[in-house]
Scaffold this motif. Sequence first.
Motif, PDB file in Angstrom:
ATOM      1  N   HIS A   9       0.870  -1.164   0.014  1.00  0.00           N
ATOM      2  CA  HIS A   9       0.014   0.155  -0.024  1.00  0.00           C
ATOM      3  C   HIS A   9       0.988   1.124   0.175  1.00  0.00           C
ATOM      4  CE1 HIS A   9      -3.264   2.803   0.760  1.00  0.00           C
ATOM      5  NE2 HIS A   9      -4.054   1.921   0.651  1.00  0.00           N
ATOM      6  N   PRO A  10       0.537   2.267  -0.785  1.00  0.00           N
ATOM      7  CA  PRO A  10       1.395   3.360  -0.906  1.00  0.00           C
ATOM      8  C   PRO A  10       1.508   4.308   0.269  1.00  0.00           C
ATOM      9  CG  PRO A  10      -0.469   3.702  -2.265  1.00  0.00           C
ATOM     10  CD  PRO A  10      -0.486   2.383  -1.923  1.00  0.00           C
ATOM     11  N   ASP A  11       0.346   4.357   1.125  1.00  0.00           N
ATOM     12  CA  ASP A  11       0.106   5.218   1.914  1.00  0.00           C
ATOM     13  C   ASP A  11       0.442   4.600   3.504  1.00  0.00           C
ATOM     14  OD1 ASP A  11      -0.795   7.032   3.876  1.00  0.00           O
ATOM     15  OD2 ASP A  11      -2.915   7.182   3.271  1.00  0.00           O
ATOM     16  N   PRO A  12       1.442   5.241   4.303  1.00  0.00           N
ATOM     17  CA  PRO A  12       1.656   4.519   5.321  1.00  0.00           C
ATOM     18  C   PRO A  12       0.895   4.680   6.615  1.00  0.00           C
ATOM     19  CG  PRO A  12       3.155   6.600   4.934  1.00  0.00           C
ATOM     20  CD  PRO A  12       2.340   6.096   3.700  1.00  0.00           C
ATOM     21  N   ALA A  17      -2.464  -0.217   6.114  1.00  0.00           N
ATOM     22  CA  ALA A  17      -1.261  -0.194   6.992  1.00  0.00           C
ATOM     23  C   ALA A  17      -1.711  -0.640   8.657  1.00  0.00           C
ATOM     24  CB  ALA A  17      -0.616   1.236   7.165  1.00  0.00           C
ATOM     25  N   ALA A  18      -3.036  -0.144   9.061  1.00  0.00           N
ATOM     26  CA  ALA A  18      -3.524  -0.414  10.216  1.00  0.00           C
ATOM     27  C   ALA A  18      -3.676  -2.179  10.501  1.00  0.00           C
ATOM     28  CB  ALA A  18      -4.587  -0.057  10.507  1.00  0.00           C
ATOM     29  N   TYR A  40       6.026  -1.053  -0.928  1.00  0.00           N
ATOM     30  CA  TYR A  40       6.431   0.523  -1.039  1.00  0.00           C
ATOM     31  C   TYR A  40       7.328   0.849  -0.319  1.00  0.00           C
ATOM     32  CZ  TYR A  40       2.167   1.139  -4.425  1.00  0.00           C
ATOM     33  OH  TYR A  40       1.522   1.288  -5.337  1.00  0.00           O
ATOM     34  N   ALA A  41       7.518   0.765   0.954  1.00  0.00           N
ATOM     35  CA  ALA A  41       8.381   1.259   1.860  1.00  0.00           C
ATOM     36  C   ALA A  41      10.007   1.005   1.490  1.00  0.00           C
ATOM     37  CB  ALA A  41       8.165   0.695   3.328  1.00  0.00           C
ATOM     38  N   MET A  42      10.093  -0.248   0.837  1.00  0.00           N
ATOM     39  CA  MET A  42      11.409  -0.620   0.362  1.00  0.00           C
ATOM     40  C   MET A  42      11.642  -0.243  -1.147  1.00  0.00           C
ATOM     41  SD  MET A  42      11.048  -4.689  -0.127  1.00  0.00           S
ATOM     42  CE  MET A  42      12.615  -4.965   0.028  1.00  0.00           C
ATOM     43  N   GLY A  43      10.471   0.495  -1.736  1.00  0.00           N
ATOM     44  CA  GLY A  43      10.787   0.882  -3.025  1.00  0.00           C
ATOM     45  C   GLY A  43      11.076  -0.186  -4.054  1.00  0.00           C
ATOM     46  N   MET A  94       2.119  -3.259  -7.969  1.00  0.00           N
ATOM     47  CA  MET A  94       3.395  -3.494  -7.269  1.00  0.00           C
ATOM     48  C   MET A  94       3.574  -4.816  -6.775  1.00  0.00           C
ATOM     49  SD  MET A  94       5.610  -1.481  -4.372  1.00  0.00           S
ATOM     50  CE  MET A  94       6.024  -0.016  -5.717  1.00  0.00           C
ATOM     51  N   LEU A  95       2.350  -5.319  -6.257  1.00  0.00           N
ATOM     52  CA  LEU A  95       2.338  -6.559  -5.576  1.00  0.00           C
ATOM     53  C   LEU A  95       2.196  -7.741  -6.955  1.00  0.00           C
ATOM     54  CD1 LEU A  95       1.859  -8.809  -3.517  1.00  0.00           C
ATOM     55  CD2 LEU A  95      -0.623  -8.123  -3.376  1.00  0.00           C
TER      56      LEU A  95
END
Length: 198
Positions: A9-12, A17-18, A40-43, A94-95
């Motif tokens: 997910h692109p939005d942390p 994320a929850a 997403y966090a790891m790009g 991305m997935l």
Amino acid sequence: MRLLLVHCHPDPGSFGAALRDTALQALRDAGHELRAIDLYAMGFDPVFSAAEKASYLSDTQRNIDGVAEHVAALRWAEGWVVVYPTWFYGAPAMLKGWLERVWLPGVTFTVASAKQRTIGGALRNIRLFVGITTSGSPWWWLKMIGDPGRSLFMKGLRPLYAKRCRMRWLQLYNMNHVTQAEREAFVARVRRELSAIT
């Protein structure tokens, strides 16, 4: 168990994320050993390149070397959990790109031996799969169109796992219109069901 959690997910600060955080905490509290991949966090680069396509079967090890950390995590795991939002009836790009670039021949499957034959499973170490997702559509609409996201994860990938792999699907439908209470109830369901995994 040794469990791999993959989040996309692109939005942390998202509900996704929850859900990821809830899943990780429930599994930790239940005593499982965890590894987490946040794409997403790891790009993570989801693009399956022309070079990767050229060496896909002729030099698969080259492709494996390019995503070695991910391959190692899959081979380490006894089960895996994916947390993602359903977009356009399936996994985010991305997935999907992670599946295309990491789930390689010799890692997750063996190539079919002849026409009309299916691929063989190479992830016999996976004895548990849990899918956690949200979707804007109601359940009945997804069912009517064949529920492509669920079908991919629950049916398409199932033959790659151990013979008696336990499979679980948790989905919150009508995401654009659910109430706070409904979101909280779904979080509680995720926590309850993952806490019960042995």
